[in-house]
Design an enzyme around this catalytic site. Structure first.
Site, short mmCIF file in Angstrom:
data_model
loop_
_atom_site.label_atom_id
_atom_site.label_comp_id
_atom_site.label_asym_id
_atom_site.label_seq_id
_atom_site.Cartn_x
_atom_site.Cartn_y
_atom_site.Cartn_z
N LYS A 11 0.81 -1.21 0.00
CA LYS A 11 0.00 0.00 0.00
C LYS A 11 0.86 1.28 0.00
O LYS A 11 2.07 1.23 0.29
CB LYS A 11 -0.93 -0.03 1.23
CG LYS A 11 -1.96 -1.16 1.17
CD LYS A 11 -2.93 -1.08 2.36
CE LYS A 11 -3.97 -2.20 2.32
NZ LYS A 11 -4.95 -2.08 3.43
N TYR A 51 -12.49 -2.17 -3.56
CA TYR A 51 -12.95 -2.29 -2.17
C TYR A 51 -14.47 -2.16 -2.05
O TYR A 51 -14.97 -1.83 -0.97
CB TYR A 51 -12.25 -1.26 -1.29
CG TYR A 51 -10.90 -1.71 -0.74
CD1 TYR A 51 -10.79 -2.85 0.06
CD2 TYR A 51 -9.74 -0.99 -0.98
CE1 TYR A 51 -9.56 -3.26 0.59
CE2 TYR A 51 -8.50 -1.39 -0.47
CZ TYR A 51 -8.43 -2.53 0.32
OH TYR A 51 -7.21 -2.93 0.84
N PHE A 59 -15.39 3.86 7.13
CA PHE A 59 -14.04 4.22 6.71
C PHE A 59 -13.83 4.11 5.20
O PHE A 59 -12.70 4.25 4.71
CB PHE A 59 -13.01 3.35 7.45
CG PHE A 59 -13.22 1.87 7.30
CD1 PHE A 59 -12.81 1.18 6.16
CD2 PHE A 59 -13.84 1.14 8.32
CE1 PHE A 59 -13.01 -0.18 6.04
CE2 PHE A 59 -14.05 -0.23 8.19
CZ PHE A 59 -13.63 -0.88 7.05
N THR A 93 -5.29 -7.03 10.93
CA THR A 93 -5.62 -5.76 10.27
C THR A 93 -5.10 -4.56 11.07
O THR A 93 -4.52 -3.63 10.52
CB THR A 93 -7.14 -5.65 10.09
OG1 THR A 93 -7.61 -6.82 9.42
CG2 THR A 93 -7.53 -4.41 9.30
N ASN A 114 -2.09 0.32 6.75
CA ASN A 114 -1.52 -0.91 7.31
C ASN A 114 -0.67 -1.70 6.32
O ASN A 114 -0.53 -2.92 6.44
CB ASN A 114 -2.60 -1.76 7.97
CG ASN A 114 -3.69 -2.18 6.99
OD1 ASN A 114 -3.59 -1.91 5.80
ND2 ASN A 114 -4.71 -2.85 7.50
P1 DAT Z 1 -7.79 -6.78 5.86
O1 DAT Z 1 -7.04 -5.74 5.05
O2 DAT Z 1 -6.97 -7.28 7.00
O3 DAT Z 1 -8.38 -7.88 5.02
P2 DAT Z 1 -10.50 -5.70 6.07
O4 DAT Z 1 -10.81 -6.45 4.81
O5 DAT Z 1 -11.42 -5.88 7.23
O6 DAT Z 1 -9.01 -6.01 6.58
O7 DAT Z 1 -10.46 -4.14 5.77
C1 DAT Z 1 -9.90 -3.66 4.56
C2 DAT Z 1 -9.08 -2.44 4.87
O8 DAT Z 1 -9.93 -1.39 5.34
C3 DAT Z 1 -8.03 -2.61 5.98
O9 DAT Z 1 -6.83 -3.19 5.53
C4 DAT Z 1 -7.84 -1.18 6.43
C5 DAT Z 1 -9.23 -0.59 6.31
N1 DAT Z 1 -9.93 -0.68 7.60
C6 DAT Z 1 -10.50 -1.78 8.16
N2 DAT Z 1 -11.04 -1.50 9.34
C7 DAT Z 1 -10.81 -0.17 9.55
C8 DAT Z 1 -11.12 0.76 10.59
N3 DAT Z 1 -11.77 0.36 11.70
N4 DAT Z 1 -10.70 2.03 10.45
C9 DAT Z 1 -10.06 2.46 9.35
N5 DAT Z 1 -9.74 1.63 8.32
C10 DAT Z 1 -10.11 0.36 8.43
#
Ligand code: DAT
Ligand code: MG
Length: 140
Positions: A11, A51, A59, A93, A114
């Protein structure tokens, strides 16, 4: 266990800090092979489509603007159990919850920024790889 492929994204927070090589070393040390890789700048529309599953989350705007804010490295990783193995190497995450030694524990700046994306299941891996790569770009 079967040989699998998964879609990985380094990223913008990580490309900005010049961490591509260190992150790739984590993948390779875990036995994952980088069988396709390209550095691109995503448009906001591409980030929103990629996404889309998160479009109702609070978010979503922050996430998609971040993903379009700088270069990303799109990758296909291949190996035994590659989808789960990549998730393991990435860590949780939220970097505060990520196990020591994982990419997110070592490099992530926050839950939003992240450092890496990885597909979460065989169906999403196939969709995400096809979204970014033509078959001829993947060389196993
Ligand atoms: P991952 O990337 O571990 O698969 P995810 O699919 O739940 O996690 O979420 C996609 C992305 O969205 C994650 O990498 C970062 C962002 N994200 C997730 N939860 C968040 C939050 N509570 N606040 C801000 N960004 C968030
Ligand atoms: Mg996810």
């Amino acid at each position: 266990m079967a040989t699998e492929r998964t879609l990985s994204i380094i990223k913008p927070d990580a490309t900005r800090r010049n961490l591509t090589g260190k992150i790739n070393a984590k993948f390779e040390d875990a036995g994952l092979r980088i069988v396709a890789q390209k550095r691109v700048r995503l448009s906001l529309a591409q980030a929103e489509t990629f996404y889309a599953v998160h479009s109702a989350r609070p978010f979503f705007g922050e996430l998609t603007e971040f993903m379009a804010s700088g270069p990303v490295v799109l990758q296909v990783l291949e190996g035994e159990n590659a989808i789960a193995k990549n998730r393991e190497v990435m860590g949780a995450t939220n970097p505060a919850d990520a196990a020591p030694g994982t990419i997110r524990a070592e490099f992530a700046e926050s839950v939003g920024e992240n450092s890496v994306h990885g597909s979460d299941a065989p169906e999403t891996a196939a969709e995400e790889i096809a979204f970014f790569f033509a078959g001829l770009e993947i060389v196993g």
